[in-house]
Design an enzyme around this catalytic site. Structure first.
Site, PDB file in Angstrom:
ATOM      1  N   HIS A 143      26.758  21.187  37.562  1.00 30.95           N
ATOM      2  CA  HIS A 143      26.910  22.397  37.852  1.00 30.95           C
ATOM      3  C   HIS A 143      25.456  23.252  38.113  1.00 30.95           C
ATOM      4  O   HIS A 143      24.424  22.262  38.279  1.00 30.95           O
ATOM      5  CB  HIS A 143      27.904  22.779  37.645  1.00 30.95           C
ATOM      6  CG  HIS A 143      29.579  21.876  37.070  1.00 30.95           C
ATOM      7  ND1 HIS A 143      29.890  22.405  37.858  1.00 30.95           N
ATOM      8  CD2 HIS A 143      30.073  21.169  36.256  1.00 30.95           C
ATOM      9  CE1 HIS A 143      31.592  21.678  37.618  1.00 30.95           C
ATOM     10  NE2 HIS A 143      30.849  20.819  35.897  1.00 30.95           N
ATOM     11  N   SER A 144      26.119  24.192  38.698  1.00 27.56           N
ATOM     12  CA  SER A 144      25.041  25.207  38.748  1.00 27.56           C
ATOM     13  C   SER A 144      25.763  26.268  39.084  1.00 27.56           C
ATOM     14  O   SER A 144      26.822  26.805  39.310  1.00 27.56           O
ATOM     15  CB  SER A 144      24.255  24.983  40.462  1.00 27.56           C
ATOM     16  OG  SER A 144      24.405  25.721  41.248  1.00 27.56           O
ATOM     17  N   GLU A 203      24.420  23.043  34.006  1.00 23.82           N
ATOM     18  CA  GLU A 203      24.157  24.113  35.009  1.00 23.82           C
ATOM     19  C   GLU A 203      22.401  24.183  35.443  1.00 23.82           C
ATOM     20  O   GLU A 203      21.488  24.558  34.449  1.00 23.82           O
ATOM     21  CB  GLU A 203      24.352  25.825  34.022  1.00 23.82           C
ATOM     22  CG  GLU A 203      25.650  25.474  33.707  1.00 23.82           C
ATOM     23  CD  GLU A 203      26.645  25.587  35.145  1.00 23.82           C
ATOM     24  OE1 GLU A 203      26.695  25.896  35.692  1.00 23.82           O
ATOM     25  OE2 GLU A 203      28.019  25.536  34.757  1.00 23.82           O
ATOM     26  N   HIS A 255      32.667  22.457  42.176  1.00 28.06           N
ATOM     27  CA  HIS A 255      32.635  22.912  42.989  1.00 28.06           C
ATOM     28  C   HIS A 255      31.472  22.930  43.991  1.00 28.06           C
ATOM     29  O   HIS A 255      30.474  22.807  44.254  1.00 28.06           O
ATOM     30  CB  HIS A 255      32.564  24.295  41.420  1.00 28.06           C
ATOM     31  CG  HIS A 255      32.498  24.665  40.677  1.00 28.06           C
ATOM     32  ND1 HIS A 255      32.449  24.646  39.619  1.00 28.06           N
ATOM     33  CD2 HIS A 255      34.340  24.647  40.340  1.00 28.06           C
ATOM     34  CE1 HIS A 255      33.240  24.875  38.922  1.00 28.06           C
ATOM     35  NE2 HIS A 255      34.771  25.041  39.264  1.00 28.06           N
ATOM     36  N   ALA A 256      32.114  23.748  45.048  1.00 26.24           N
ATOM     37  CA  ALA A 256      32.091  23.216  46.409  1.00 26.24           C
ATOM     38  C   ALA A 256      30.582  24.302  46.780  1.00 26.24           C
ATOM     39  O   ALA A 256      29.834  22.989  47.332  1.00 26.24           O
ATOM     40  CB  ALA A 256      33.028  23.242  47.764  1.00 26.24           C
ATOM     41  N   ARG A 257      30.664  25.018  45.960  1.00 30.18           N
ATOM     42  CA  ARG A 257      29.511  25.710  46.679  1.00 30.18           C
ATOM     43  C   ARG A 257      27.796  25.256  45.943  1.00 30.18           C
ATOM     44  O   ARG A 257      26.671  25.871  45.941  1.00 30.18           O
ATOM     45  CB  ARG A 257      29.228  27.239  46.949  1.00 30.18           C
ATOM     46  CG  ARG A 257      29.669  27.455  45.213  1.00 30.18           C
ATOM     47  CD  ARG A 257      30.408  29.135  45.644  1.00 30.18           C
ATOM     48  NE  ARG A 257      30.946  29.678  44.714  1.00 30.18           N
ATOM     49  CZ  ARG A 257      31.536  30.809  44.926  1.00 30.18           C
ATOM     50  NH1 ARG A 257      31.300  31.612  45.410  1.00 30.18           N
ATOM     51  NH2 ARG A 257      31.870  31.759  42.967  1.00 30.18           N
TER      52      ARG A 257
END
EC number: 3.4.17.2
Length: 416
Positions: A304-305, A378, A176-178
Site C-alpha cells: 500500500h501507500s 506502506e 486502493h485505486a489511488r
C-alpha cells in the site's frame, strides 16, 4: 523499431479526461494534540467535504498525530478560517493539487508500451501480464482467479521454477485505486525475478525453492477509474443498494473483526466495509484463492501507500499476535535493510498502535487463516506528495522495497 513506438501526448486532461480536474485544491496537514482537536476535526468534516488521506477517515484520528486531508477549491478559505479560529496548527503540503498531478508524470510525451519506471494504466498492465508470461514460460504462469464487479479478469502471476509441493509467498498490490506506487511495485518485483534469476544468488534460491503468487492489481475497476475519471478514487466500483454512492473499501471487507472499528457502515464513506464480509467480488476471489492454497502459502505481503511503514497484525484489535516478538524483530530487521540503499526511514509495529485501528484488513485475515508471516507495506512517502508520488521516485522506491521483501523472504525460507 519506430513502427512500434507510438508517441502520445499525455496531459492531465488526457490521463483523466471528463473527470475531476483538482484545480486549486489543497492538501493540509494538521497537528492533533488532544481529544479537543479531534472533536474540532469531526466538526469540520461534518460541514465540509473533506478527503482524508492519512488516516483514511476522521474516525481514526488519534491524539499526538498528524492528519492529512484534501480540500476542494471552493472550501479552502472556509477551512483555513476554521483552522485558524480554533488555533489548530497546520501546514499546506500541496498548494495546488492539479500542478502536482501534472508533475507526477516525468514527461508529457510517453510511449504507449509498458515501462517499469512509469505508471501504467490497466490496459497496459493487462497486456504486460500476458507478455511477461509468454516470454518467461519457465518462470511465470498466469491465471485469472476471478472477475471484478465490472467484469475485468483478476490476473495472478505464479513466479518460480516448476516443482512439486513448493511453499509459496502471496503478494498483492493495488487494493486502493489511488495508491499507484503500489501497483508499480508488483510489476517491479516480477521484473527483478526475471532479470536476476540465474545471476543473483538469493533470487535464484528463492525461485528454486519457493513460488511467489503475485497479484499486480486487485481493485482493477477502481484503478481504471483513477485514470479516466477521478485520480483520487480509493474504493471498488460496485453499486450499493439504496444509494447512489459507489464502492466498498476492499481493505475493510475481509472477515477479520469485520466492520467493528476503523470502518464505516455508510456506503458514501471511503472506509465503507461493504454489505457483508467478502461482499466484493475482488476480495472474495483473493480470499478463495488463499483458502484453496492455504497449505502452501507461508507468508502474505500486501503493498500500500503512503507513510513508510511495515505493519503486522493486529489492526482490528489491540491484542498482539502469538508470534509478536518474532514479527517485530523481522519487521525491525527489514526496515533496517531497506534503509541501507537510500537512507529512507520506515517505522514498524502492530497496525492498531502503529498507524490506527482498522477492521476487515487482508493482513489480519491472512494471519487468522494461519499464515503467521503477514505484513502490510506502506511505501513512500510521508506526505510531501502522498498518493501522487512522482514517477521519478518509482525506481528508488521499488529498489529499496525489494531489499525488505527479499529479507523477509529469506527469513521465511529459513523458518519453514
Amino acid at each position: 523499431m519506430l513502427a512500434f513506438l507510438i508517441l502520445v501526448t499525455v496531459t492531465l486532461a488526457s490521463a483523466h479526461h471528463s473527470g475531476e480536474h483538482f484545480e486549486g485544491e489543497k492538501v493540509f496537514r494538521v497537528n492533533v494534540e488532544d481529544e479537543n482537536d479531534i472533536s474540532l476535526l469531526h466538526e469540520l468534516a461534518s460541514t465540509r467535504q473533506i478527503d482524508f488521506w492519512k488516516p483514511d477517515s476522521v474516525t481514526q484520528i488519534k491524539p499526538h498525530s498528524t492528519v492529512d486531508f484534501r480540500v476542494k477549491a471552493e472550501d479552502i478559505l472556509a477551512v483555513e478560517d476554521f483552522l485558524e479560529q480554533n488555533e489548530l496548527q497546520y501546514e499546506v503540503l500541496i498548494n495546488n493539487l492539479r500542478s502536482v498531478l501534472e508533475a507526477q508524470f516525468d514527461s508529457r510525451v510517453r510511449t504507449t508500451g509498458h515501462s517499469y519506471e512509469k505508471y501504467n494504466n490497466w490496459e497496459t498492465i493487462e497486456a504486460w501480464t500476458k507478455q511477461v508470461t509468454s516470454e518467461n514460460p519457465d518462470l511465470i504462469s498466469r491465471t485469472a482467479i476471478g472477475t471484478t464487479f465490472l467484469g475485468n479478469n483478476i490476473y495472478l502471476l505464479k513466479v518460480g521454477k516448476p516443482g512439486p509441493n513448493k511453499p509459496a509467498i502471496f503478494m498483492d498490490c493495488g487494493f486502493h485505486a489511488r495508491e499507484w506506487i503500489s501497483h508499480a511495485f508488483c510489476q517491479w518485483f516480477v521484473r527483478e525475478a526475471v532479470l536476476t534469476y540465474g545471476y543473483e544468488s538469493h533470487m535464484t534460491e528463492f525461485l528454486n525453492k519457493l513460488d511467489f503468487y503475485v497479484l499486480p492489481v486487485l481493485n482493477i475497476d477502481g484503478y481504471i477509474y483513477t485514470w479516466t475519471k477521478n485520480r483520487m478514487w480509493r474504493k471498488t466500483r460496485s453499486t450499493n443498494a439504496g444509494t447512489t454512492c459507489i464502492g466498498t473499501d476492499p481493505n475493510r471487507n475481509f472477515d477479520a473483526g469485520w466492520c467493528t472499528t476503523g470502518a464505516s457502515t455508510d456506503p458514501c464513506d471511503e472506509t465503507y466495509c461493504g454489505s457483508a464480509a467478502e461482499s466484493e467480488k475482488e476480495t472474495k476471489a483473493l480470499a478463495d484463492f488463499i483458502r484453496n492454497n492455504l497449505s502452501s502459502i507461508k507468508a502474505y505481503l500486501t503493498i500500500h501507500s503512503y507513510s513508510q511503514m511495515i505493519l503486522y497484525p493486529y489492526s482490528y484489535d489491540y491484542k498482539l499476535p502469538e508470534n509478536n516478538a518474532e514479527l517485530n524483530n523481522l519487521a525491525k530487521a527489514a526496515v533496517k535493510e531497506l534503509a541501507t540503499l537510500y537512507g529512507t526511514k520506515y517505522t514498524y509495529g502492530p497496525g492498531a498502535t502503529t498507524i490506527y485501528p482498522a477492521a476487515g484488513g487482508s493482513d489480519d485475515w491472512a494471519y487468522d487463516q494461519g499464515i503467521k508471516y503477514s505484513f502490510t507495506f506502506e511505501l513512500r512517502d510521508k506526505g510531501r506528495y502522498g498518493f501522487i508520488l512522482p514517477e521519478s521516485q518509482i525506481q528508488a522506491t521499488c529498489e529499496e522495497t525489494m531489499l525488505a521483501i527479499k529479507y523477509v523472504t529469506n527469513y521465511v525460507l529459513g523458518h519453514l
